[in-house]
Write a protein that holds these residues in place. Sequence first.
Motif, PDB file in Angstrom:
ATOM      1  N   MET A   1       0.822  -1.178   0.000  1.00 60.18           N
ATOM      2  CA  MET A   1       0.000   0.000   0.000  1.00 60.18           C
ATOM      3  C   MET A   1       0.878   1.258   0.000  1.00 60.18           C
ATOM      4  SD  MET A   1      -2.887   0.958   2.712  1.00 60.18           S
ATOM      5  CE  MET A   1      -3.136   2.628   3.195  1.00 60.18           C
ATOM      6  N   TYR A   2       1.897   1.284   0.852  1.00 55.00           N
ATOM      7  CA  TYR A   2       2.749   2.461   0.921  1.00 55.00           C
ATOM      8  C   TYR A   2       3.546   2.638  -0.362  1.00 55.00           C
ATOM      9  CZ  TYR A   2       1.534   2.410   5.838  1.00 55.00           C
ATOM     10  OH  TYR A   2       0.838   2.428   7.000  1.00 55.00           O
ATOM     11  N   ALA A   3       3.938   1.549  -0.978  1.00 55.37           N
ATOM     12  CA  ALA A   3       4.669   1.642  -2.245  1.00 55.37           C
ATOM     13  C   ALA A   3       3.772   2.217  -3.332  1.00 55.37           C
ATOM     14  CB  ALA A   3       5.189   0.270  -2.645  1.00 55.37           C
ATOM     15  N   ALA A   4       2.504   1.837  -3.332  1.00 56.47           N
ATOM     16  CA  ALA A   4       1.571   2.384  -4.324  1.00 56.47           C
ATOM     17  C   ALA A   4       1.366   3.876  -4.101  1.00 56.47           C
ATOM     18  CB  ALA A   4       0.242   1.643  -4.253  1.00 56.47           C
ATOM     19  N   LEU A   5       1.231   4.295  -2.853  1.00 55.69           N
ATOM     20  CA  LEU A   5       1.101   5.717  -2.555  1.00 55.69           C
ATOM     21  C   LEU A   5       2.365   6.477  -2.941  1.00 55.69           C
ATOM     22  CD1 LEU A   5      -0.680   5.600   0.909  1.00 55.69           C
ATOM     23  CD2 LEU A   5      -1.662   6.233  -1.289  1.00 55.69           C
ATOM     24  N   TRP A   6       3.512   5.875  -2.696  1.00 53.60           N
ATOM     25  CA  TRP A   6       4.781   6.519  -3.041  1.00 53.60           C
ATOM     26  C   TRP A   6       4.895   6.717  -4.557  1.00 53.60           C
ATOM     27  CZ3 TRP A   6       8.137   9.170  -0.353  1.00 53.60           C
ATOM     28  CH2 TRP A   6       9.403   9.419  -0.883  1.00 53.60           C
ATOM     29  N   ARG A   7       4.435   5.730  -5.327  1.00 50.87           N
ATOM     30  CA  ARG A   7       4.499   5.850  -6.788  1.00 50.87           C
ATOM     31  C   ARG A   7       3.521   6.890  -7.316  1.00 50.87           C
ATOM     32  NH1 ARG A   7       5.068   0.150  -6.445  1.00 50.87           N
ATOM     33  NH2 ARG A   7       2.829  -0.083  -6.742  1.00 50.87           N
ATOM     34  N   ILE A   8       2.413   7.120  -6.619  1.00 50.53           N
ATOM     35  CA  ILE A   8       1.416   8.088  -7.068  1.00 50.53           C
ATOM     36  C   ILE A   8       1.922   9.521  -6.903  1.00 50.53           C
ATOM     37  CG2 ILE A   8      -0.865   9.026  -6.510  1.00 50.53           C
ATOM     38  CD1 ILE A   8      -1.752   6.194  -5.881  1.00 50.53           C
ATOM     39  N   LEU A   9       2.736   9.754  -5.885  1.00 50.66           N
ATOM     40  CA  LEU A   9       3.212  11.118  -5.614  1.00 50.66           C
ATOM     41  C   LEU A   9       4.093  11.608  -6.756  1.00 50.66           C
ATOM     42  CD1 LEU A   9       4.102  10.823  -1.846  1.00 50.66           C
ATOM     43  CD2 LEU A   9       2.127  11.938  -2.852  1.00 50.66           C
ATOM     44  N   PRO A  10       3.912  12.871  -7.147  1.00 45.10           N
ATOM     45  CA  PRO A  10       4.697  13.402  -8.264  1.00 45.10           C
ATOM     46  C   PRO A  10       6.068  13.907  -7.827  1.00 45.10           C
ATOM     47  CG  PRO A  10       3.156  15.056  -7.505  1.00 45.10           C
ATOM     48  CD  PRO A  10       2.890  13.805  -6.699  1.00 45.10           C
ATOM     49  N   GLY A  11       6.965  14.018  -8.766  1.00 43.22           N
ATOM     50  CA  GLY A  11       8.238  14.675  -8.533  1.00 43.22           C
ATOM     51  C   GLY A  11       9.360  13.756  -8.091  1.00 43.22           C
ATOM     52  N   PRO A  12      10.527  14.359  -7.865  1.00 43.69           N
ATOM     53  CA  PRO A  12      11.683  13.594  -7.401  1.00 43.69           C
ATOM     54  C   PRO A  12      11.537  13.212  -5.924  1.00 43.69           C
ATOM     55  CG  PRO A  12      12.234  15.910  -7.612  1.00 43.69           C
ATOM     56  CD  PRO A  12      10.851  15.743  -8.147  1.00 43.69           C
ATOM     57  N   VAL A  13      12.505  12.465  -5.434  1.00 42.99           N
ATOM     58  CA  VAL A  13      12.416  11.920  -4.077  1.00 42.99           C
ATOM     59  C   VAL A  13      12.323  13.025  -3.032  1.00 42.99           C
ATOM     60  CG1 VAL A  13      13.646  10.555  -2.354  1.00 42.99           C
ATOM     61  CG2 VAL A  13      13.600   9.798  -4.713  1.00 42.99           C
ATOM     62  N   TRP A  14      13.109  14.095  -3.172  1.00 42.85           N
ATOM     63  CA  TRP A  14      13.082  15.151  -2.157  1.00 42.85           C
ATOM     64  C   TRP A  14      11.715  15.824  -2.094  1.00 42.85           C
ATOM     65  CZ3 TRP A  14      11.987  20.077  -3.720  1.00 42.85           C
ATOM     66  CH2 TRP A  14      12.154  20.377  -5.066  1.00 42.85           C
ATOM     67  N   LEU A  15      11.038  15.970  -3.243  1.00 42.77           N
ATOM     68  CA  LEU A  15       9.707  16.566  -3.259  1.00 42.77           C
ATOM     69  C   LEU A  15       8.678  15.617  -2.657  1.00 42.77           C
ATOM     70  CD1 LEU A  15       7.934  18.937  -4.079  1.00 42.77           C
ATOM     71  CD2 LEU A  15       7.675  17.858  -6.320  1.00 42.77           C
ATOM     72  N   ARG A  16       8.825  14.338  -2.928  1.00 40.15           N
ATOM     73  CA  ARG A  16       7.922  13.343  -2.348  1.00 40.15           C
ATOM     74  C   ARG A  16       8.029  13.332  -0.825  1.00 40.15           C
ATOM     75  NH1 ARG A  16       8.522   8.023  -6.231  1.00 40.15           N
ATOM     76  NH2 ARG A  16       7.917   9.063  -8.165  1.00 40.15           N
ATOM     77  N   ILE A  17       9.236  13.464  -0.319  1.00 38.35           N
ATOM     78  CA  ILE A  17       9.426  13.482   1.134  1.00 38.35           C
ATOM     79  C   ILE A  17       8.738  14.703   1.744  1.00 38.35           C
ATOM     80  CG2 ILE A  17      11.158  13.743   2.951  1.00 38.35           C
ATOM     81  CD1 ILE A  17      13.013  12.006   1.207  1.00 38.35           C
ATOM     82  N   ILE A  18       8.865  15.851   1.084  1.00 38.74           N
ATOM     83  CA  ILE A  18       8.204  17.065   1.580  1.00 38.74           C
ATOM     84  C   ILE A  18       6.688  16.892   1.545  1.00 38.74           C
ATOM     85  CG2 ILE A  18       7.791  19.500   1.077  1.00 38.74           C
ATOM     86  CD1 ILE A  18      10.719  19.647   0.162  1.00 38.74           C
ATOM     87  N   ILE A  19       6.169  16.329   0.472  1.00 41.51           N
ATOM     88  CA  ILE A  19       4.724  16.110   0.369  1.00 41.51           C
ATOM     89  C   ILE A  19       4.242  15.160   1.455  1.00 41.51           C
ATOM     90  CG2 ILE A  19       2.916  15.108  -1.082  1.00 41.51           C
ATOM     91  CD1 ILE A  19       4.452  16.182  -3.515  1.00 41.51           C
ATOM     92  N   VAL A  20       4.992  14.094   1.698  1.00 41.02           N
ATOM     93  CA  VAL A  20       4.609  13.138   2.745  1.00 41.02           C
ATOM     94  C   VAL A  20       4.618  13.807   4.117  1.00 41.02           C
ATOM     95  CG1 VAL A  20       5.379  11.070   3.964  1.00 41.02           C
ATOM     96  CG2 VAL A  20       5.246  11.068   1.482  1.00 41.02           C
TER      97      VAL A  20
END
Length: 52
Positions: A1-20
């Motif tokens: 489930m978390y991997a699917a949510l991680w793939r849905i988030l846009p942008g590079p890793v640093w942006l995904r971390i900020i969004i999370v």
Amino acid sequence: MYAALWRILPGPVWLRIIIVLILVAAVLFALVTWVFPWVDSLVGPQEGTVGP
């Protein structure tokens, strides 16, 4: 489930971390502001006294 949510988030890793982090902060804010007081009203206050 978390991997699917991680793939849905846009942008590079640093942006995904900020969004999370923003999403986690929003969920915690919603819990503290609305959910916990609502549950507390359902449970009711506990009357506890200390004394002989």
